[in-house]
Design an enzyme around this catalytic site. Sequence first.
Site, mmCIF file in Angstrom:
data_model
loop_
_atom_site.group_PDB
_atom_site.id
_atom_site.type_symbol
_atom_site.label_atom_id
_atom_site.label_comp_id
_atom_site.label_asym_id
_atom_site.label_seq_id
_atom_site.Cartn_x
_atom_site.Cartn_y
_atom_site.Cartn_z
ATOM 1 N N LYS A 76 0.865 -1.181 0.000
ATOM 2 C CA LYS A 76 0.000 0.000 0.000
ATOM 3 C C LYS A 76 0.905 1.235 0.000
ATOM 4 O O LYS A 76 1.931 1.258 0.700
ATOM 5 C CB LYS A 76 -0.880 -0.036 1.248
ATOM 6 N N SER A 151 -9.687 1.985 2.887
ATOM 7 C CA SER A 151 -8.812 2.726 2.016
ATOM 8 C C SER A 151 -7.819 1.880 1.239
ATOM 9 O O SER A 151 -7.185 2.371 0.308
ATOM 10 C CB SER A 151 -8.051 3.754 2.858
ATOM 11 N N SER A 175 -9.947 -0.547 7.020
ATOM 12 C CA SER A 175 -9.383 -0.483 5.668
ATOM 13 C C SER A 175 -8.675 -1.725 5.156
ATOM 14 O O SER A 175 -8.258 -1.769 4.002
ATOM 15 C CB SER A 175 -8.422 0.690 5.556
#
Length: 483
Positions: A76, A151, A175
């Site tokens: 990420k 997210s 997330s």
Amino acid sequence: MHQLTLAEIARGLADKKFSSEELTKVLLARIAQLDPQLNSFISLTEDLALQQAKAADARRANGESGALLGAPIAHKDLFCTQGIRTSCGSKMLDNFKAPYDATVVAKLAAAGAVTLGKTNMDEFAMGSANESSYYGAVKNPWNLEHVPGGSSGGSAAAVAARLLPAATATDTGGSIRQPAAFTNLTGLKPTYGRVSRWGMIAYASSLDQGGPLARTAEDCAILLQGMAGFDTNDSTSIDEPVPDYSASLNTSLQGLRIGVPKEYFSAGLDPRIAELIHNSVKELEKLGAVIKQISLPNMQHAIPAYYVIAPAEASSNLSRFDGVRFGHRCADPKNLEDLYKRSRGEGFGPEVQRRIMVGAYALSAGYYDAYYLKAQKIRRLVKNDFMAAFTEVDIILGPTTPNPAWKIGANKNDPIAEYLEDIYTITANLAGLPGLSMPAGFVDGLPVGVQLLAPYFQEGRLLNVAHQYQLHTDWHTRTPTGF
Ligand code: GLN
């Protein structure tokens, strides 16, 4: 080859069926071919990947082994990667090349993992749909008109589309678990302090926690093994031995006490999801688990408390992005105030600005007691509910989300509607508990997740329950059409 899980890749590499370099080339070609539909990557690191893959092959040739040695993954884009853009999904950091590797990145690299790239995400991890990214929305491979969750939507979409077997992600209020649910993956948010936050760009420091996103619990165990551990660089990291997560996957579920909170099945829950959750309960009962209804009476207060605490911490954490030291700087500032205002006004998107304002307000003199302090008291009540529940049961089970993935743009003008979708996930962050989401079926062709919560440091138990469930169900093996 792209269908292989991390566990299968480890076996294939050990048996010399293919090399890490071959596999890496296949996956990079697949990303080039398919990612334009999904937008799941912000940066690709082809050169680094091939170099790491060759190095992993050489290590194997020298007799080394290890489940992650030569395994392709992605990070990420809030994990700092030395010399590589680390954007946090924001224009603010569009030109930021991290000067060092996050602990998670360094640990996985040392274990021999191959980094294919940096995945798309909501700006500064604020969101539940991956629509707030400066680099554009990510599409859900199960239906390209729908969001993949957020997210960590880039990591989720990429793994679900078989562009790679697993990826790192972070979870401040859901997330990891929510995008896992929306894309038919298994995702684990560890206990707060289990995975180092050093080099993980902060959103809300007391809630943020890194963890794995993969297709199976078995793979989450492998990736978590490489991520977890004490780190003196993170003062909230906990010095607790890391168990062998793969070793406990096959523990019997006989007599396992599963608590199902009655508050979970309220009017906000899609009844079709409720049915799938009940089916998963029945499945676990067949495996020997004992089901008990429990209560989490303060759950209803969790969303307002979270949406005070998280923005409050964010407003403080994001004050460092001031146009002076690093990140975006506006052109030709007239004076210092103009520099701050325009750099931050141009660098941050609307959702981030909204949260900074809410957070700064909640922390300001005169309002601190009414909002922040009150929210912290609710946080304690939420934690106490869990502590009471865990005297009666070993695991808590329920839906990961009240609804399946919504259409891109559906919540565009209503941020609160999107905040409400976090109802089942944020309590684990408020309490610091580990939580896992695993595939439990489909509604209108869109995946649904079941969430499991456990007491502190019982990640092994969560992975064990999910693995046993996955040995007896095949939801997690379904592949989105076109990928
Ligand atoms: N949806 C939540 C938020 O927007 C959680 C995000 C996260 O876990 N990073 O704050």
